[in-house]
Design a protein around this motif. Structure first.
Motif, PDB file in Angstrom:
ATOM      1  N   SER A 205      57.907 -60.949  59.710  1.00  0.00           N
ATOM      2  CA  SER A 205      58.930 -61.356  60.681  1.00  0.00           C
ATOM      3  C   SER A 205      60.019 -60.294  60.816  1.00  0.00           C
ATOM      4  O   SER A 205      60.655 -59.895  59.837  1.00  0.00           O
ATOM      5  CB  SER A 205      59.579 -62.676  60.260  1.00  0.00           C
ATOM      6  N   GLU A 206      60.249 -59.856  62.036  1.00  0.00           N
ATOM      7  CA  GLU A 206      61.290 -58.853  62.277  1.00  0.00           C
ATOM      8  C   GLU A 206      62.678 -59.494  62.329  1.00  0.00           C
ATOM      9  O   GLU A 206      63.649 -58.948  61.805  1.00  0.00           O
ATOM     10  CB  GLU A 206      60.995 -58.106  63.575  1.00  0.00           C
ATOM     11  N   VAL A 224      62.524 -52.679  67.358  1.00  0.00           N
ATOM     12  CA  VAL A 224      61.565 -53.710  66.978  1.00  0.00           C
ATOM     13  C   VAL A 224      60.426 -53.790  67.987  1.00  0.00           C
ATOM     14  O   VAL A 224      60.518 -53.280  69.097  1.00  0.00           O
ATOM     15  CB  VAL A 224      62.243 -55.093  66.847  1.00  0.00           C
ATOM     16  N   ARG A 225      59.369 -54.456  67.546  1.00  0.00           N
ATOM     17  CA  ARG A 225      58.196 -54.767  68.362  1.00  0.00           C
ATOM     18  C   ARG A 225      57.511 -53.514  68.897  1.00  0.00           C
ATOM     19  O   ARG A 225      57.938 -52.384  68.677  1.00  0.00           O
ATOM     20  CB  ARG A 225      58.541 -55.740  69.492  1.00  0.00           C
ATOM     21  N   GLY A 228      59.599 -51.202  71.126  1.00  0.00           N
ATOM     22  CA  GLY A 228      60.743 -50.488  70.574  1.00  0.00           C
ATOM     23  C   GLY A 228      62.080 -50.987  71.073  1.00  0.00           C
ATOM     24  O   GLY A 228      63.011 -50.212  71.285  1.00  0.00           O
ATOM     25  N   LEU A 229      62.209 -52.296  71.264  1.00  0.00           N
ATOM     26  CA  LEU A 229      63.453 -52.876  71.758  1.00  0.00           C
ATOM     27  C   LEU A 229      64.588 -52.614  70.774  1.00  0.00           C
ATOM     28  O   LEU A 229      64.441 -52.848  69.575  1.00  0.00           O
ATOM     29  CB  LEU A 229      63.267 -54.385  71.938  1.00  0.00           C
ATOM     30  N   PRO A 230      65.750 -52.135  71.237  1.00  0.00           N
ATOM     31  CA  PRO A 230      66.876 -51.891  70.335  1.00  0.00           C
ATOM     32  C   PRO A 230      67.678 -53.176  70.084  1.00  0.00           C
ATOM     33  O   PRO A 230      68.122 -53.826  71.026  1.00  0.00           O
ATOM     34  CB  PRO A 230      67.713 -50.858  71.087  1.00  0.00           C
ATOM     35  N   VAL A 231      67.855 -53.530  68.822  1.00  0.00           N
ATOM     36  CA  VAL A 231      68.611 -54.728  68.457  1.00  0.00           C
ATOM     37  C   VAL A 231      69.824 -54.310  67.625  1.00  0.00           C
ATOM     38  O   VAL A 231      69.669 -53.669  66.580  1.00  0.00           O
ATOM     39  CB  VAL A 231      67.739 -55.710  67.642  1.00  0.00           C
ATOM     40  N   ARG A 326      57.149 -52.326  63.688  1.00  0.00           N
ATOM     41  CA  ARG A 326      57.365 -51.351  64.761  1.00  0.00           C
ATOM     42  C   ARG A 326      56.678 -50.031  64.431  1.00  0.00           C
ATOM     43  O   ARG A 326      56.006 -49.439  65.279  1.00  0.00           O
ATOM     44  CB  ARG A 326      58.873 -51.147  64.970  1.00  0.00           C
ATOM     45  N   ILE A 327      56.829 -49.553  63.192  1.00  0.00           N
ATOM     46  CA  ILE A 327      56.196 -48.290  62.813  1.00  0.00           C
ATOM     47  C   ILE A 327      54.679 -48.407  62.892  1.00  0.00           C
ATOM     48  O   ILE A 327      53.989 -47.515  63.389  1.00  0.00           O
ATOM     49  CB  ILE A 327      56.613 -47.861  61.394  1.00  0.00           C
TER      50      ILE A 327
END
Length: 365
Positions: A205-206, A224-225, A228-231, A326-327
């Motif tokens: 879980s991210e 994330v994901r 590569g969405l920036p949170v 993500r990686i």
């Protein structure tokens, strides 16, 4: 008398529920955590959630609800993290089976309430997508949360809705949630993460990883994901807020629409109509694509070279952290290789491991 926590979206919400229970109640009994077995394609190659028929070794809690003990096993090729959660955490994990829609979950929840007679019931969502209207462009996984909200609103029992880590699921920005957030219930600390520390080492879980990371002091931007969405990782990250259930239902059009559904297919069709997509369709398409890909090999030298390239690009995007999911996806590896990749990276660059995230270092001079 016990406590009942409904993990709104399953998966990471169940882990966060265990952390919340320990933080708020300590060793005062143990909670029953009512959760989906919906581990997405990183763990489960089959699209959609698993039901009781997808496991062996379940134990009946009520005529409509099964508990998932450590000895339970998903029936191949299905996969599930819930038995491992049961093995490592002291709570009872009860299975949400959404295949009979919100009406089915309502019956399951009513049966649990009548059987357990809990002294408290919390509905917990990490990130806040349970407050989605349905038309937000960043929304990715509204169905599970909508179904649990729809069910909880129909149960004749007091249920408290809690949102932890506003914005950390990467689906709705935190600022869009502020008008609906009520009183501050708790702010997680590094000590609060200790009961789930071992779980965070392997659970994918991210959102819950970032919840724990912010509780441990991480700040910056986390990618994330697969996209590569920036949170943002901010001081708001480790907070838990009370939210009015009626307010949540008034915002969540999909939850209102699914209240009378008796089949998961019905709810999925409503998601397509209201949100413009079904997350299960996305999983179906991705599963088909993954099935066509040749098995990838984890070549340490090649992986480390790819990582350097990925990190350089991520730095240019302003990222300070990322997740191992993500990686894994950025390096075109599959979910089964995430653990080996994680071990390789930590062994080579332990200074970049910011449990449970990966820290992206500044550019070398």
């Amino acid at each position: 008398m016990t406590r009942l926590i409904v993990a709104a979206g399953g998966g990471g919400d169940a882990v966060a529920a265990a952390m919340l229970d320990a933080a708020l109640y300590g060793d005062d009994g143990r909670a029953v955590i009512f959760t989906y077995a919906w581990d997405r394609l990183l763990i489960d190659p089959l699209p959609g959630p698993r039901g009781g028929a997808d496991f062996t070794g379940l134990e009946a809690l009520t005529p409509t609800v099964w508990s998932v003990p450590a000895s339970a096993r998903p029936i191949a090729p299905a996969g599930s993290m819930v038995p491992r959660l049961a093995a490592e955490l002291p709570h009872t994990f009860a299975l949400i089976d959404p295949h009979h829609g919100a009406q089915g979950i309502t019956r399951q929840l009513e049966g649990l309430v009548n059987h357990l007679k809990p002294k408290s019931i919390d509905l917990l969502d990490v990130g806040g997508d349970i407050l989605a209207r349905g038309d937000e462009p960043t929304l990715r996984s509204p169905l599970a949360d909508a179904l649990t909200l729809a069910a909880c609103c129909q149960v004749n029992a007091p249920i408290r809705l809690l949102v932890a880590g506003p914005g950390l699921d990467g689906e709705l920005p935190a600022e869009s949630l502020h008008p609906a957030l009520g009183s501050l219930v708790h702010t997680f600390t590094a000590k609060d993460t200790e009961p789930i520390g071992s779980v965070l080492e392997w659970h994918p879980s991210e959102a819950t990883a970032m919840l724990a990371a912010t509780a441990r002091g991480a700040r910056g931007i986390c990618e994330v994901r697969d996209a590569g969405l920036p949170v943002p990782l901010t001081d708001e990250g480790p907070t838990v807020h009370h939210v009015d259930m009626d307010e949540a239902l008034s915002r969540n059009q999909l939850a209102r629409a699914t209240m009378t559904t008796t089949k998961l297919d019905e709810a999925e069709a409503l998601s397509r109509e209201i949100c413009g997509f079904s997350e299960i369709d996305y999983e179906r398409n991705k599963a088909a694509w993954l099935g066509e890909q040749p098995p990838a090999k984890l070549d340490p030298k090649a992986v480390l070279a790819q990582l350097d390239h990925f990190e350089a690009q991520a730095r240019n995007r302003g990222a300070t952290h990322t997740t191992f999911r993500r990686i894994t996806e950025a390096l075109n590896l599959n979910g089964t290789q995430r653990h080996d990749l994680r071990q390789l990276l930590i062994s080579k660059h332990p200074e970049q491991y910011a449990p449970p995230l990966w820290r992206i270092t500044t550019a070398p001079e």
